[in-house]
Write a protein that holds these residues in place. Structure first.
Motif, PDB file in Angstrom:
ATOM      1  N   GLY A  16       0.828  -1.201   0.000  1.00 19.19           N
ATOM      2  CA  GLY A  16       0.000   0.000   0.000  1.00 19.19           C
ATOM      3  C   GLY A  16       0.857   1.244   0.000  1.00 19.19           C
ATOM      4  N   SER A  65      -5.490  -0.998  -3.778  1.00 21.50           N
ATOM      5  CA  SER A  65      -6.366   0.040  -3.239  1.00 21.50           C
ATOM      6  C   SER A  65      -7.325   0.525  -4.327  1.00 21.50           C
ATOM      7  CB  SER A  65      -5.527   1.221  -2.743  1.00 21.50           C
ATOM      8  OG  SER A  65      -6.330   2.366  -2.568  1.00 21.50           O
ATOM      9  N   ARG A  95      -9.266   3.115  -4.264  1.00 18.36           N
ATOM     10  CA  ARG A  95      -9.177   4.574  -4.424  1.00 18.36           C
ATOM     11  C   ARG A  95      -7.939   4.955  -5.250  1.00 18.36           C
ATOM     12  NH1 ARG A  95     -11.358   9.008  -0.641  1.00 18.36           N
ATOM     13  NH2 ARG A  95     -10.100  10.821  -1.136  1.00 18.36           N
TER      14      ARG A  95
END
Length: 140
Positions: A16, A47, A49
């Motif tokens: 991440g 992710s 987003r």
């Protein structure tokens, strides 16, 4: 009871971080998007987003539009806190020199996730009692 992160949790956090740092790098240097766009696609991102942010960056670059944090946020509909999040990503990296490194880490993480998912599905198939092991193996 003290919380101790597992190796898997540490790997996911590192992955991440690579996604976040790549986005920061690309916001700092729009020309880096051209090279990185050849290495990875939005599907490689874990992710959701950041996957959308990366997709927007690619689209803005193709359309020869600015790829600033503000331009990305505007293209995404000014989501709450997005500009601040993107500016934070930019602060994490001093320049875009490591963008390729971050991209390669993201691809590696994607491969690991894909492999784990395939193994889990295969394992699930092997536990089915309505089929013999030979029937299951003959399909794969």
């Amino acid at each position: 009871m003290m919380f101790e992160p597992t190796e898997e949790r540490l790997r996911r956090a590192a992955g991440g971080q690579a996604e976040f740092e790549l986005i920061g790098s690309l916001l700092l240097d729009e020309s880096a998007i051209d090279d990185i766009g050849r290495l990875i696609s939005p599907e490689h991102f874990a992710s959701d987003r950041l996957r959308v942010v990366y997709d927007v960056l690619l689209r803005l670059r193709r359309e020869d539009r600015p790829t600033t944090a503000e331009a990305v946020a505007a293209a995404m509909g000014e989501q709450d806190g997005l500009v601040e999040e993107l500016l934070q990503a930019m602060e994490l990296v001093p320049n875009a020199l490591n963008a390729e490194y971050h991209a390669r880490r993201i691809v590696e993480d994607f491969k690991r996730r894909t492999f784990r998912q395939a193994m889990a599905e295969s394992n699930q198939e092997l536990t089915r009692v309505d089929r013999s092991a030979d029937e299951t193996l003959s399909e794969h």
